[in-house]
Every structure is written in C-alpha cells, then in structure tokens.
Scaffold this active site. Structure first.
Site, PDB file in Angstrom:
ATOM      1  N   ARG A  84      19.117  17.286  -3.960  1.00 49.71           N
ATOM      2  CA  ARG A  84      18.562  15.802  -4.113  1.00 49.71           C
ATOM      3  C   ARG A  84      18.247  15.091  -5.472  1.00 49.71           C
ATOM      4  O   ARG A  84      17.951  16.193  -6.222  1.00 49.71           O
ATOM      5  CB  ARG A  84      17.101  15.945  -3.176  1.00 49.71           C
ATOM      6  CG  ARG A  84      17.386  16.158  -1.697  1.00 49.71           C
ATOM      7  CD  ARG A  84      18.013  15.121  -0.826  1.00 49.71           C
ATOM      8  NE  ARG A  84      17.993  15.260   0.448  1.00 49.71           N
ATOM      9  CZ  ARG A  84      19.020  15.850   1.141  1.00 49.71           C
ATOM     10  NH1 ARG A  84      20.144  16.503   0.500  1.00 49.71           N
ATOM     11  NH2 ARG A  84      18.928  16.094   2.452  1.00 49.71           N
ATOM     12  N   TRP A 137      11.631  24.479   4.400  1.00 50.19           N
ATOM     13  CA  TRP A 137      12.282  24.354   5.672  1.00 50.19           C
ATOM     14  C   TRP A 137      13.836  24.324   5.001  1.00 50.19           C
ATOM     15  O   TRP A 137      14.150  23.988   4.067  1.00 50.19           O
ATOM     16  CB  TRP A 137      12.164  22.785   5.750  1.00 50.19           C
ATOM     17  CG  TRP A 137      10.845  22.619   6.847  1.00 50.19           C
ATOM     18  CD1 TRP A 137       9.762  23.478   6.838  1.00 50.19           C
ATOM     19  CD2 TRP A 137      10.368  20.982   7.057  1.00 50.19           C
ATOM     20  NE1 TRP A 137       8.813  22.833   7.435  1.00 50.19           N
ATOM     21  CE2 TRP A 137       9.072  21.474   7.717  1.00 50.19           C
ATOM     22  CE3 TRP A 137      10.835  19.721   6.938  1.00 50.19           C
ATOM     23  CZ2 TRP A 137       8.463  20.462   8.132  1.00 50.19           C
ATOM     24  CZ3 TRP A 137       9.910  18.856   7.606  1.00 50.19           C
ATOM     25  CH2 TRP A 137       8.784  19.042   8.020  1.00 50.19           C
ATOM     26  N   VAL A 167       6.234   2.838  -2.728  1.00 52.99           N
ATOM     27  CA  VAL A 167       7.223   1.770  -3.315  1.00 52.99           C
ATOM     28  C   VAL A 167       6.666   0.500  -3.708  1.00 52.99           C
ATOM     29  O   VAL A 167       6.349  -0.106  -4.724  1.00 52.99           O
ATOM     30  CB  VAL A 167       8.439   1.470  -2.789  1.00 52.99           C
ATOM     31  CG1 VAL A 167       9.442   0.490  -3.408  1.00 52.99           C
ATOM     32  CG2 VAL A 167       9.354   2.756  -2.656  1.00 52.99           C
ATOM     33  N   TYR A 198      17.351   5.092  11.162  1.00 55.47           N
ATOM     34  CA  TYR A 198      16.712   4.691   9.990  1.00 55.47           C
ATOM     35  C   TYR A 198      18.106   3.908   9.365  1.00 55.47           C
ATOM     36  O   TYR A 198      17.616   2.810   8.548  1.00 55.47           O
ATOM     37  CB  TYR A 198      15.985   5.827   9.530  1.00 55.47           C
ATOM     38  CG  TYR A 198      15.494   5.169   8.155  1.00 55.47           C
ATOM     39  CD1 TYR A 198      14.250   4.276   7.980  1.00 55.47           C
ATOM     40  CD2 TYR A 198      16.132   5.458   6.743  1.00 55.47           C
ATOM     41  CE1 TYR A 198      13.693   4.087   6.724  1.00 55.47           C
ATOM     42  CE2 TYR A 198      15.459   5.238   5.548  1.00 55.47           C
ATOM     43  CZ  TYR A 198      14.434   4.494   5.473  1.00 55.47           C
ATOM     44  OH  TYR A 198      13.792   4.038   4.423  1.00 55.47           O
ATOM     45  N   ARG A 249       0.730  -1.361   0.000  1.00 56.49           N
ATOM     46  CA  ARG A 249       0.005  -0.043  -0.092  1.00 56.49           C
ATOM     47  C   ARG A 249       0.704   1.283   0.015  1.00 56.49           C
ATOM     48  O   ARG A 249       0.323   2.378  -0.008  1.00 56.49           O
ATOM     49  CB  ARG A 249      -0.904   0.056   1.173  1.00 56.49           C
ATOM     50  CG  ARG A 249      -2.006  -1.163   1.188  1.00 56.49           C
ATOM     51  CD  ARG A 249      -3.092  -0.668   2.061  1.00 56.49           C
ATOM     52  NE  ARG A 249      -4.294  -1.496   2.023  1.00 56.49           N
ATOM     53  CZ  ARG A 249      -5.176  -1.710   2.573  1.00 56.49           C
ATOM     54  NH1 ARG A 249      -5.085  -1.587   3.796  1.00 56.49           N
ATOM     55  NH2 ARG A 249      -6.478  -2.563   2.088  1.00 56.49           N
ATOM     56  N   GLY A 250       2.117   1.115   0.315  1.00 54.31           N
ATOM     57  CA  GLY A 250       3.100   2.236   0.055  1.00 54.31           C
ATOM     58  C   GLY A 250       3.344   2.812  -1.351  1.00 54.31           C
ATOM     59  O   GLY A 250       3.115   2.085  -2.160  1.00 54.31           O
TER      60      GLY A 250
HETATM   61  O1  GFB Z   1      12.726  14.811   1.759  1.00 61.29           O
HETATM   62  P1  GFB Z   1      13.460  15.147   2.975  1.00 61.29           P
HETATM   63  O2  GFB Z   1      12.370  15.018   4.287  1.00 61.29           O
HETATM   64  O3  GFB Z   1      14.362  14.086   3.250  1.00 61.29           O
HETATM   65  O4  GFB Z   1      13.826  16.511   2.974  1.00 61.29           O
HETATM   66  P2  GFB Z   1      15.962  13.855   3.327  1.00 61.29           P
HETATM   67  C1  GFB Z   1      14.764  16.677   1.942  1.00 61.29           C
HETATM   68  C2  GFB Z   1      15.287  18.412   1.823  1.00 61.29           C
HETATM   69  O5  GFB Z   1      13.911  19.061   1.928  1.00 61.29           O
HETATM   70  C3  GFB Z   1      15.721  18.702   3.393  1.00 61.29           C
HETATM   71  C4  GFB Z   1      14.118  20.225   2.793  1.00 61.29           C
HETATM   72  O6  GFB Z   1      17.004  19.566   3.263  1.00 61.29           O
HETATM   73  C5  GFB Z   1      14.606  19.309   4.096  1.00 61.29           C
HETATM   74  O7  GFB Z   1      14.986  20.266   5.116  1.00 61.29           O
HETATM   75  N1  GFB Z   1      12.441  20.566   2.855  1.00 61.29           N
HETATM   76  C6  GFB Z   1      12.003  21.725   2.661  1.00 61.29           C
HETATM   77  C7  GFB Z   1      11.760  19.924   3.313  1.00 61.29           C
HETATM   78  N2  GFB Z   1      10.861  22.011   2.911  1.00 61.29           N
HETATM   79  C8  GFB Z   1      10.473  20.697   3.210  1.00 61.29           C
HETATM   80  C9  GFB Z   1       9.120  20.343   3.712  1.00 61.29           C
HETATM   81  O8  GFB Z   1       8.125  21.018   3.754  1.00 61.29           O
HETATM   82  N3  GFB Z   1       9.132  18.964   4.265  1.00 61.29           N
HETATM   83  C10 GFB Z   1      10.351  18.252   4.177  1.00 61.29           C
HETATM   84  N4  GFB Z   1      10.164  16.889   4.440  1.00 61.29           N
HETATM   85  N5  GFB Z   1      11.354  18.544   3.676  1.00 61.29           N
HETATM   86  C11 GFB Z   1      14.909  11.646   4.312  1.00 61.29           C
HETATM   87  C12 GFB Z   1      15.356  10.798   5.468  1.00 61.29           C
HETATM   88  O9  GFB Z   1      16.124  12.756   4.067  1.00 61.29           O
HETATM   89  O10 GFB Z   1      15.056  10.957   2.950  1.00 61.29           O
HETATM   90  C13 GFB Z   1      15.094   9.476   5.257  1.00 61.29           C
HETATM   91  O11 GFB Z   1      15.127  11.472   6.705  1.00 61.29           O
HETATM   92  C14 GFB Z   1      15.204   8.995   3.839  1.00 61.29           C
HETATM   93  O12 GFB Z   1      15.870   8.593   6.114  1.00 61.29           O
HETATM   94  C15 GFB Z   1      14.409   9.764   2.884  1.00 61.29           C
HETATM   95  O13 GFB Z   1      16.362   8.607   3.564  1.00 61.29           O
HETATM   96  C16 GFB Z   1      14.732   9.436   1.555  1.00 61.29           C
HETATM   97  O14 GFB Z   1      16.420  13.459   2.094  1.00 61.29           O
HETATM   98  O15 GFB Z   1      16.765  14.971   4.024  1.00 61.29           O
END
Ligand code: GFB
Length: 312
Positions: A210, A203, A16, A137, A13-14
């Site tokens: 990325r 944020w 992936v 994680y 359901r996720g």
């Molecule tokens: O996607 P994200 O949470 O994962 O964040 P990570 C990527 C970048 O986007 C970070 C910025 O630098 C966040 O600070 N960002 C900006 C935001 N605005 C937002 C927002 O509104 N929400 C979120 N979530 N980020 C995760 C890991 O890391 O990636 C996991 O914590 C996993 O373990 C996953 O590996 C694929 O790429 O930083």
C-alpha cells in the site's frame, strides 16, 4: 479561486475535509462554508437543494463520503454503496442546479481493477474486475466520476475528479472495526505496549503493498487541482512509493517503541495485493507530495497520544 470566493467543504470534519479546510484557512480564504452531518444530512436531497439554494456557493470540495477500512467495507456493503451514491448524487446535482463555478470530487484508488498493472495509470479505470471486499464502495465512486464527466459533457460544468491513494493524518478514525490499517496499527501497537502484551495481531499475511499519503499533502493537491486543472479525466494523487503491511507494522513498531511480536492472521482477507498509483500526470502539472511517511506517522502518533490523554 480568489480569496473571497464562497467555498463549501463537504465533509469538513473527516480526515480529508478537515485537511482541505485547514489548507484553505492557512492560505487566507475567508468565505468558507461548512455544515456538520447533524446540521445537513447530505443523503437528504431536499435538504441539500435547500442549502445550495440559500448559500450562493462558488466552489465545492466534495470530501463527504462513507468511508472505512477493509472490514467495514466487507461487512456493510449496502451502506457503503447507498450512502455514497446518495451523498454524491445530491451534491453534484445541486451544485449544477445552483451553477457553482467548479466542483472537485474525491474518489479512491479502489476504483481500479484488483489485478491492474502497477503503477496504476488513470486509463486503467474500468478495464477489469474490482476487489470484492470494497466493490460496492468502488462502484459508487466510479458512478461519481462518471456523473461529473457526464455533467461536463451535457451541461458544460467544470466538475473535476481526483483519486487519492490510501490516506492518513489528523482526525483519522481509530475505531478498530471500521478504521484503515495505519491508524489501526498505531492503536493496536500502542495498546500492546501499554498493557505489556507479548504480541499484536495484524490482519492478513502482511504481504499486500500500500501507498500512504498524508491528508495535508492531499489537501494541497486538491487546492492545486482546483486552481490549475480543467479536464474531465481523473487525476491520481499519491506519493509514488509503496510499502508492505509488514513493513508498515515494523515502522510503527519502531515509532511506538514496542518490542513484542507481530503476529499475522492469514485467515483475514488481504484485499487488493497492490495499489500503487502512477503520479506522473499530476507531477507533470507541477505538484508533488512532500510529507515523508516516517515524519507523518510520528506526528499522527503524537496527536493520538495527546488525544487519549484528554479522553482518559
Ligand atoms: O487500510 P485497509 O483497511 O484498506 O487495509 P484497503 C489495508 C491492508 O492492511 C489489508 C491489512 O491487507 C488489511 O488486511 N491490515 C492489517 C489491516 N491489520 C489491519 C487492521 O488492524 N485494520 C485494517 N483496517 N487493516 C480500503 C478499502 O482497502 O482502502 C476502501 O476497503 C478504501 O474501499 C480504502 O479504498 C482506501 O487498502 O485494503
């Protein structure tokens, strides 16, 4: 895998797992097994062993995991390490005990050291310190990889591991506290447009880089690896190109057609500065991602708009 093989997709359901299920169905695989988390709690060893004992499974795609974005990883580190260790230990061990033919374990690129050279080659695993926001994680995922390799070495199993870069696609999580950046920005920017807000908070600094892979591309790679790859060594899955969070926000802004301000809040952590995977290994085997980021985000945005119309 022949078309009648009995295939279990854990986590169907996720983001992936649902993409893997779609890919299998589209290619004519007919003997597919799924269980929702309410039907089978993969953290429960007895339940998992009973399920494998009854099902006579040939192949396992292990896409079940507790996942989340940077905030969820940072706020719930105990849940992330515990749930992932339990899920993967139970499924890998039960798959071994019930003699499945092959298992594909899904990791993540956060297994690589925070300051590893870029692009990230498979051999950089365990060569430096992890990013602290998601180290629990990442350590669970590294344990999963090592478990697959160790079972192969000791018991002669065929357990392979793929490391996808940051994912997006249908069935993503749009909860702003737990989601990854791409669905979060789609939602925030869409809601800012709807409410007429003059700005959106992003944020961090916007500088982190990325790479974003569509879940349908990952699913295609997973089927490719299940059918063509036999080694214990991990394999990266990505597109081979990255963009900054600022560029991603601007791209989403243009897709959503929002003309307000993007306001970066640098008091929130950036996480790893860059996570671009080296895709030469999988490309040399003959697989390449094919969904362009712009088209992929447009499709997800259309689906999101339809979804919220239904919920309203
Ligand atoms: O996607 P994200 O949470 O994962 O964040 P990570 C990527 C970048 O986007 C970070 C910025 O630098 C966040 O600070 N960002 C900006 C935001 N605005 C937002 C927002 O509104 N929400 C979120 N979530 N980020 C995760 C890991 O890391 O990636 C996991 O914590 C996993 O373990 C996953 O590996 C694929 O790429 O930083």
């Amino acid at each position: 895998m022949d078309l009648q093989a009995r295939i279990y997709v854990a986590g169907h359901r996720g983001l992936v797992g649902s993409a893997i299920l779609r890919a299998l169905q589209n290619r004519g695989y007919t003997n597919l097994v799924t269980r929702s988390s309410s039907e089978l709690d993969l953290r429960d060893r007895d339940a998992v062993f009973q399920f494998f004992g009854e099902q006579d499974i040939d192949y396992v795609f292990l896409a079940a995991a507790k996942v989340g974005g940077i905030r969820a990883n940072n706020e719930f580190p105990a849940d992330f390490i515990r749930d992932n260790l339990l899920i993967q230990t139970n499924v890998i061990d039960a798959a071994f005990q019930s003699q499945v033919r092959k298992l594909l374990f899904l990791g993540s690129t956060c297994i690589y050291p925070k300051y590893a050279p870029q692009p990230l080659k498979e051999e950089y695993l365990l060569t430096g310190e992890l990013e602290p926001t998601n180290a629990p994680y990442a350590i669970a995922k590294i344990a999963g990889i090592t478990m697959c390799q160790s079972y192969n070495r000791q018991y002669g199993t065929r357990f392979i591991s793929a490391m996808p870069t940051n994912m997006y696609g249908p069935n993503d999580n749009f909860d702003l506290n737990t989601s990854h950046v791409l669905p979060a920005l789609l939602r925030k920017i869409h809601e800012a447009k709807q409410s007429g807000s003059p700005f959106v908070e992003i944020w961090g600094t916007g500088a982190p880089l990325r790479e974003f892979l569509h879940a349908d591309d990952l699913a295609d790679a997973c089927l490719f690896l299940m059918n063509n790859y036999e080694d214990s060594e991990i394999v990266n899955v990505g597109v081979g190109e990255d963009i900054s969070i600022k560029q991603l926000a601007e791209l989403i802004q243009s897709i959503v057609e929002y003309d307000g301000e993007l306001r970066f809040n640098s008091s929130i952590p950036d996480g790893t500065p860059r996570k671009l995977v080296d895709v030469s290994k999988i490309q040399s085997m003959g697989w390449k991602a094919s969904i362009p980021l712009d088209a992929g985000i447009r499709a997800v945005y259309n689906e999101y708009c339809k979804q919220i119309e239904i919920t309203i």
